[in-house]
Design an enzyme around this catalytic site. Structure first.
Site, PDB file in Angstrom:
ATOM      1  N   HIS A 203       8.040  -3.540  -1.661  1.00  0.00           N
ATOM      2  CA  HIS A 203       7.424  -5.019  -2.240  1.00  0.00           C
ATOM      3  C   HIS A 203       7.454  -5.049  -3.678  1.00  0.00           C
ATOM      4  O   HIS A 203       7.177  -4.163  -4.402  1.00  0.00           O
ATOM      5  CB  HIS A 203       6.112  -5.242  -1.478  1.00  0.00           C
ATOM      6  CG  HIS A 203       6.178  -5.179   0.092  1.00  0.00           C
ATOM      7  ND1 HIS A 203       6.559  -6.494   1.053  1.00  0.00           N
ATOM      8  CD2 HIS A 203       6.149  -4.109   0.906  1.00  0.00           C
ATOM      9  CE1 HIS A 203       6.664  -5.909   2.361  1.00  0.00           C
ATOM     10  NE2 HIS A 203       6.310  -4.677   2.196  1.00  0.00           N
TER      11      HIS A 203
ATOM     12  N   ASP B 280       6.960 -13.582  -0.717  1.00  0.00           N
ATOM     13  CA  ASP B 280       6.219 -12.270  -0.371  1.00  0.00           C
ATOM     14  C   ASP B 280       5.114 -11.996  -1.405  1.00  0.00           C
ATOM     15  O   ASP B 280       4.983 -11.824  -2.601  1.00  0.00           O
ATOM     16  CB  ASP B 280       7.123 -11.000  -0.232  1.00  0.00           C
ATOM     17  CG  ASP B 280       6.420  -9.731   0.003  1.00  0.00           C
ATOM     18  OD1 ASP B 280       5.323  -9.661   0.242  1.00  0.00           O
ATOM     19  OD2 ASP B 280       7.271  -8.559  -0.168  1.00  0.00           O
TER      20      ASP B 280
END
Length: 545
Positions: free
Chosen positions: A365, A192
């Site tokens: 995130h 990610d």
């Protein structure tokens, strides 16, 4: 000797949203995630954007499974469309499958779906791939990444993650599994990249609970919380605050109601029955006894917050003294719509809290230090940054090089660019043809960029239509009639229309006896005339009758 392994990113690389990656070995393909992307403000009339998985349609007999990392729209939103085209077994955790069931039931596809519940720590085989889901923390419960043992080597896909040591619900990240992967030797890490430009560490979801404590303690009137329909953990946090401060909770927005009902049934939400009320009951209670959860945190005009801002919600109205909380970051491209809604709510007398003025949302995130930790834990030979715009992927690559991964072992690619892996090499192959697949009402993939450009032209300058009578001898018959929208006020455009009539008469006098391409000649002449008179270029159409 093993063949090469192909990794084909079909969505989520070079953009935020519509995540999808295919992993192919000989005659077997597995797919990770099938998300959608929200349209940008200039994509007029578009409901959503899907990954272009034409590559898989051509090889549908080789696709063995769809693996899901978690239940957010940018990872599962395209599943109904995908399964209509390629109906394969779907694997996801209990909550993720629950969210998918809601979507498939609405699309009337649930009956034929092959849904399989997995959990972190499981091990199962799909063709030549051994799959090992592992627990990660994100902004929604029950998220996993995948360790995928292939004939070429071990691939680790992080899914969306951050290293949240104090998650409000569920367990911390499975550091032990990541270390185990490292001991076995990781060939390639797909990681990610969303927050690659953010230094430091991402805040814990626990901080949101502390911020909501302040909101509920200080608010004198109603509280309305806008977030994603799939953000189950936020629903639980708001429910706990409502119970603590003696408020009743109403949930509005069909998708949020459906997801809440499912999550309560599966045990992911612990909300007493007597805490919940229907939205119609809100007006019967004192303002300080009510909290409402609603959809529309991304500025969608037809969602609850959009209708509230415009005074068009038939059961709820914004009142002086309302506290409205936007507990979600604007998705890139949605900022203008979100801030427009916020301004409209302020004008209606509400106190609006959002990112930048209150800690009512944190990212799900990893930031830069967590990305470095992931690389150190896994120690991959090769790195492919995923899930991010090109600037995020580039920055992630730079961080990896700082951590000691050679530049030649990092592949920064965008959607449609296949990678070929052996035990000793990573090669970037030529990009496949493909692009955006637009969902336009009930039509999928029918709208192309030329149509989008026409819509943009209509939105910017409107249209101007002329109905022109032509005799058999090629002379002008009668007086031209005009229809226009979004260009000029026709009631005040007498002089402009007289000039348009003259322009038409002149073109017909010159070319009327040669009707071939006469409509095009008239349109070109009217376009030049209208631009000369107004400085605007409306979409011009001439119809001969």
């Amino acid at each position: 000797m093993p063949s090469t392994l192909r990794i084909i990113p079909l969505g989520g690389l070079g953009e935020i949203g519509k995540n999808m990656i295919a992993i192919e070995y000989k005659n077997d393909i597995i797919v990770i995630d099938a998300g959608l992307m929200f349209p940008e403000s200039d994509m007029l009339g578009i409901n959503a954007i899907l990954p272009d998985y034409s590559y898989l349609k051509d090889k549908r007999d080789k696709v063995r499974a769809l693996l899901l990392t978690h239940g957010h729209e940018d990872h599962v939103g395209a599943i109904p469309h995908f399964l209509e085209d390629i109906n394969v077994p779907v694997y996801g955790t209990k909550l993720t499958i629950g969210l998918v069931e809601v979507k498939l039931r609405e699309a009337k596809l649930l009956k034929n779906a092959q849904l399989n519940i997995i959990q972190s720590g499981d091990k199962f085989q799909i063709g030549p791939f051994k799959i090992e889901p592992f627990h990660v923390t994100h902004s929604i419960p029950d998220c996993v990444g995948f360790g995928i043992t292939t004939p070429v080597g071990l691939i680790v896909h992080t899914g969306d993650y951050k290293f949240d040591h104090t998650p409000p619900y569920g367990e911390p990240p499975d550091f032990a599994k990541l270390a185990e992967f490292s001991k076995r030797g990781v060939l390639c890490l797909l990681a990610d990249s969303t927050n690659a430009t953010r230094p430091g560490w991402t805040k814990s979801e626990k901080r949101v609970g502390e911020a909501f404590e302040d909101v509920f303690r200080e608010a004198k009137g109603r509280i309305i919380v806008a977030t994603f329909a799939s953000l189950i953990s936020r629903v639980q946090q708001v429910a706990e605050m409502a119970q603590k401060y003696g408020r009743k909770l109403a949930i509005t927005g069909r998708s949020m109601r459906d997801n809440t009902k499912m999550a309560r049934r599966l045990g992911f939400l612990n909300i007493p029955d007597d805490l919940l009320i229907d939205i119609e009951q809100v007006s019967n209670l004192p303002p300080h006894k009510v909290v409402v959860m609603a959809t529309g945190s991304q500025g969608e005009p037809t969602a609850v917050m959009g209708r509230l801002a415009r005074g068009r919600h038939h059961r709820l109205r914004v009142q002086e003294g309302d506290t409205i909380v936007f507990s979600a970051y604007p998705i890139p491209g949605n900022e203008e719509s979100v801030y427009r809604i916020i301004n409209m709510l302020f004008r209606r007398g509400a106190n609006v809290l959002y990112e930048g003025v209150a800690n009512v949302h944190v990212s799900g995130h990893a930031s830069q230090e967590e990305m470095k930790l992931m690389i150190n834990l896994v120690r991959p030979k090769f790195l492919v940054p995923v899930h991010g715009e090109l600037r995020h992927l580039k920055e992630h690559a730079r961080l990896a090089m700082d951590m000691g991964i050679p530049e030649k072992n990092i592949a920064v690619v965008e959607n449609g660019t296949p990678l070929e892996l052996t035990r000793h090499s990573l090669e970037i192959k030529p990009r496949l043809p493909g692009g955006y697949v637009f969902v336009d009402g009930t039509e999928v993939g029918e709208v192309v960029w030329s149509v989008m450009r026409e819509r943009e032209e209509l939105a910017q300058s409107g249209f101007f239509m002329a109905l022109v009578g032509l005799s058999k001898k090629g002379n002008l018959s009668g007086t031209p009639e005009f229809v226009s929208r979004g260009f000029v006020d026709m009631k005040r455009a007498d002089e402009l229309l007289e000039g348009a009539k003259e322009t038409i008469a002149n073109v017909i006098s010159m070319h009327g006896r040669n009707p071939d391409k006469l409509e095009k000649k008239l349109e070109d002449a009217l376009s030049r005339y209208l631009y000369g008179e107004t400085g605007k270029r409306p979409f011009v159409k001439v119809v001969l009758k």
